[in-house]
Scaffold this active site. Structure first.
Site, PDB file in Angstrom:
ATOM      1  N   ASP A   1      22.214  80.255  58.353  1.00 33.08           N
ATOM      2  CA  ASP A   1      22.957  80.733  59.513  1.00 33.08           C
ATOM      3  C   ASP A   1      22.303  80.234  60.784  1.00 33.08           C
ATOM      4  O   ASP A   1      21.196  79.705  60.779  1.00 33.08           O
ATOM      5  CB  ASP A   1      23.050  82.266  59.482  1.00 33.08           C
ATOM      6  CG  ASP A   1      21.678  82.924  59.434  1.00 33.08           C
ATOM      7  OD1 ASP A   1      20.885  82.721  60.384  1.00 33.08           O
ATOM      8  OD2 ASP A   1      21.371  83.631  58.451  1.00 33.08           O
TER       9      ASP A   1
ATOM     10  N   GLU B   1      13.915  52.758  37.829  1.00 34.73           N
ATOM     11  CA  GLU B   1      14.232  53.914  38.670  1.00 34.73           C
ATOM     12  C   GLU B   1      13.292  53.979  39.875  1.00 34.73           C
ATOM     13  O   GLU B   1      13.710  54.304  40.987  1.00 34.73           O
ATOM     14  CB  GLU B   1      14.120  55.213  37.858  1.00 34.73           C
ATOM     15  CG  GLU B   1      15.245  55.384  36.849  1.00 34.73           C
ATOM     16  CD  GLU B   1      15.011  56.570  35.913  1.00 34.73           C
ATOM     17  OE1 GLU B   1      15.975  57.308  35.647  1.00 34.73           O
ATOM     18  OE2 GLU B   1      13.858  56.753  35.438  1.00 34.73           O
TER      19      GLU B   1
END
Ligand code: GLA
Length: 756
Positions: free
Chosen positions: A534, A614
């Site tokens: 928030d 990777e």
């Protein structure tokens, strides 16, 4: 002048770049709302408010035989309970004689340069030259209660902020409801968009027509919560990304909240927002005041894409504070999904060393490093390093990590305690617990009573001493439960209704103390992922861990929903292992990367187990992200597809402020047999500028053969890697996406202005 007062008509006008808010002192002294919407240069809109004699909607006594004037139907700025307005209200106060009424009448006003501040509460801040404050004092007709309404006008940011303060100058009163703001719109064509969710699936968009009666988004969990978010949109029916009138409304608060839209008997829509009245009761003695948190309003007549970008810019530049408001955010590795609680110094060092080779800049040691924290039922509250796990302590480990040329960070969860902890054994009374009742446990933990100074002092001293001694560059502040069993020794029994808000104020006080004492630390908020995502937290911390769900497909919709009210720079987003820990879904590293790179990029997997290929791919991701981070975090963000409507693919775009550079990413969500062609229209470019659009990555395809047109793009079947197009073509005709041939395949384009 952003705020103008017309004394003759008693009309206040607030002007931002593209919007106007207007209100008027009505003929009997009430502050009436006239208008909020698209900019109107000049003139009073007082003709908009009309009344007729309606049954069962009374008039104030002073109105005499003027039966057309009713608080039950007139639009108002701050309606109160008990005086003939039967709609939802902002204020409900109980006086000494047990009566509940407040007829708020205009008393005085003040206009000044700069933006008001709220003591102890987070709020948007602004330079004096870019903001003005209007303060309107209302006074109850029959008591010594005053309500001070604050309006902050940030003209260039195109927003209006509101807050209010109740002051009591008479005998003691009880406040049972003090919401922050009301927006009374005289229209019945509005939809309310809210963001619901659950742990690991936050902020899913939901919309519905406002109808007679009430629609509510709220939380009574003590936090803003995973389940609903204190950001909502009211929009004209059918509004979309680029079309329709929209009001964005955001509460700058991290506790219980209420967002409520009510359509009344004559089709007018009232919206109110603030601290949830459930469980709330505040005592105000003579001379005391209560401040309700801030609400930020923005308006867009061009759909909610535009609205989101107003919030993004405002929150990045005028809510976030501190060093990392502007500084580049380091790419991090967090050990949580790799090791969970099983921490050893050796492991941390080797993980960090392996990450360092990939270009990771910050190593974060998550939960499990302190006290007896071997699992989630013990250790919380004991903020000292576990020497069995970390023989050199946090200080020694931090030195080692720094020695490798990396930054170092830790996880904390200050607000909680386990019963199996030293802290609980010494101070069992420090947690929230109702005497005579057994408490509700969540994740095996209890919440500390943050309303108590001594609790906060202990946390500041114990955690602060680690931050002082060790070289800590980053802290993740977690909070892993909802609040229940709310009771505190800090207040007498009749004032227990204050505790939830006092808890939030306590958390803010502690966050302020930590962030101002350690200004060089990068703080990341967290609450089981995004359970406290928030605007309140963003005042203290520039980023928040967006969700405990790191599955890239699910993250697409979580980050999409979050982006309506919050900037990309606030969303912590990590590449994790495949198959994913939460969903077991397998996904390519490219697609995991593309999704995490639409936020503040991090990694959260055992990098030591990666293959050489990777590792090379991650090196390239990090290199690429560092190169584009400024554009991603501070550029303009465009949602190109609606996740809730488009099951096939998702696409989004970043555009630089000068509109010369842009990045476009798309992910196939559902591959189809005999697939339809997909085309996406870009946004935010200049119509008359020429751009080179280059397909930079098409997952699973040979780099040399990444396509731009259709399979046969009209050049004899040859695949185009890049094209030069006019901005208007890219935006209005669009770009063909490649034909996806499997789920979760992803593609990325770089768009750059060229001379022609
Ligand atoms: C919460 C956080 C996770 C992790 C764990 C540790 O769930 O959201 O990221 O830090 O706690 O216990």
């Amino acid at each position: 002048m952003a705020v103008v007062f017309d004394e003759k008509k008693m009309v206040f006008t607030l002007q931002t770049r593209n919007s106007t808010w207007q209100m008027q002192v009505g003929r009997y002294g009430h502050l009436l709302h006239l208008y909020y919407g698209r900019k109107i240069q000049d003139g009073s809109l007082d003709y908009l408010v009309r009344g007729i004699n309606r049954g069962f909607s009374g008039a104030p006594y002073e109105a005499g035989e003027d039966r057309s004037y009713s608080l039950d139907t007139y639009p108002q700025e701050y309606p109160a309970y008990g005086v003939g307005d039967y709609r939802t209200s902002c204020l409900n106060a109980e006086h000494g004689d047990g009566s509940r009424a407040a007829e708020l009448l205009f008393d005085s006003y003040e206009i000044r340069k700069g933006k008001y501040r709220l003591d102890g509460l987070p709020a948007v801040w602004a330079e004096d030259k870019e903001s003005e404050t209007l303060k309107v004092v209302l006074k109850d007709k029959s008591s010594q209660v005053k309500v001070v309404l604050y309006y902050g006008v940030l003209e260039e940011y195109d927003v209006i902020t509101r807050a209010c303060q109740v002051r009591n100058e008479g005998e003691g009163i009880w406040l049972d409801r003090v919401l922050s703001a009301c927006l009374d719109l005289q229209r019945s064509d509005l939809e309310m968009i809210t963001f619901y969710g659950r742990h690991t699936m936050e902020r899913s968009l939901e919309r519905g027509m406002c109808r007679h009666g009430k629609i509510v988004a709220d939380s009574i969990r003590g936090t803003s919560s995973h389940q609903q978010n204190p950001f909502v949109i009211l929009c004209e029916k059918g509004a979309g990304e680029g079309w329709g009138e929209c009001y964005g409304i955001s509460l700058v608060y991290s506790g219980n909240f209420l967002a409520e839209a009510e359509m009344d008997q004559i089709g007018q829509t009232r919206f109110v927002m603030g601290i949830h009245p459930e469980g709330f009761r505040w005592r105000l003695e003579r001379g005391e005041s209560f401040t309700a948190p801030e609400v930020v309003f923005a308006f867009s007549e061009k759909g909610y894409g535009n609205l989101s970008r107003k919030f993004h810019r405002l929150y990045r530049e005028r809510l976030n504070r501190g060093k990392y408001r502007n500084a580049r955010r380091p790419v991090l590795l967090n050990n949580w999904e790799a090791t969970e609680f099983h921490i050893t110094e050796e492991d941390m060092v080797s993980l960090a060393a392996s990450a360092k080779e990939l270009g990771v800049e910050l190593f974060v040691m998550d939960d499990g490093w302190f006290g007896g924290r071997d699992h989630d039922r013990c250790g919380l509250g004991d903020w000292m390093p576990n020497r069995k796990k970390l023989p050199s302590g946090v200080t020694g480990l931090a030195e080692k990590i720094h020695g490798m040329g990396m930054m170092f960070g830790i996880w904390i969860e200050p607000e909680m305690v386990n019963e199996d902890s030293g802290l609980y054994r010494v101070h069992p009374d420090w947690c929230m617990q109702v005497p005579g009742r057994t408490p509700n446990r969540e994740r095996g933990q209890l919440a500390l009573d943050m309303s108590r100074r001594e609790v906060r002092d202990y946390l500041f001293e114990s955690i602060g001493s680690i931050l002082k001694e060790a070289r800590v560059d980053y802290v993740k502040w977690d909070m892993n439960r909802s609040l229940s069993d709310v009771w505190s020794v800090s207040c007498p029994s009749c004032r227990q209704g204050e505790i939830l808000h006092r808890y939030v104020l306590g958390v803010y006080e502690l966050m302020e103390r930590f962030t101002s004492s350690f200004p060089d630390i990068l703080w990341e908020g967290c609450s089981g992922g995004g359970g406290r995502f928030d605007a309140g937290i963003l005042y203290y911390m520039p980023q928040i861990w967006c969700s405990d769900n790191t599955d890239a497909v699910e993250r697409i919709s979580i980050q999409y929903g979050t982006s309506f009210g919050y900037p990309v720079s606030s969303m912590g987003a990590h590449v994790s292992a495949s198959p994913n820990l939460q969903t077991k879904r397998e996904m390519s590293l490219e697609t995991r990367g593309i999704v995490a790179m639409a936020g503040v990029l991090g990694y959260e997997l055992d990098v030591r187990k990666l293959s050489q290929d990777e590792r090379e791919a991650i090196k390239e991701q990090i290199r690429w992200y560092k190169e584009h981070q400024e554009l991603i975090l501070n550029g303009d963000y465009y949602r190109l597809t609606a996740v809730e409507e488009n099951p096939d693919y998702a696409a989004w775009q970043f555009v630089s402020r000068d509109q010369e550079t842009s990045l476009v990413s798309a992910v196939c969500l559902h591959a189809r047999s005999n697939p339809p062609f997909l085309r996406v229209r870009l946004k935010g470019l200049r119509e008359n500028m020429w751009y080179r659009i280059r397909c930079e990555m098409f997952e699973g395809r040979d780099k040399q053969k990444t396509e731009l047109g259709t399979e046969d793009n009209g050049t004899g079947g040859e695949e185009a890697k890049e094209m030069i197009c006019l901005g208007s073509g890219l935006m209005y005709a669009g770009v063909n996406l490649p034909v996806f041939d499997r789920d979760y395949q992803s593609v990325r384009y770089v768009v750059e202005a060229v001379d022609r």
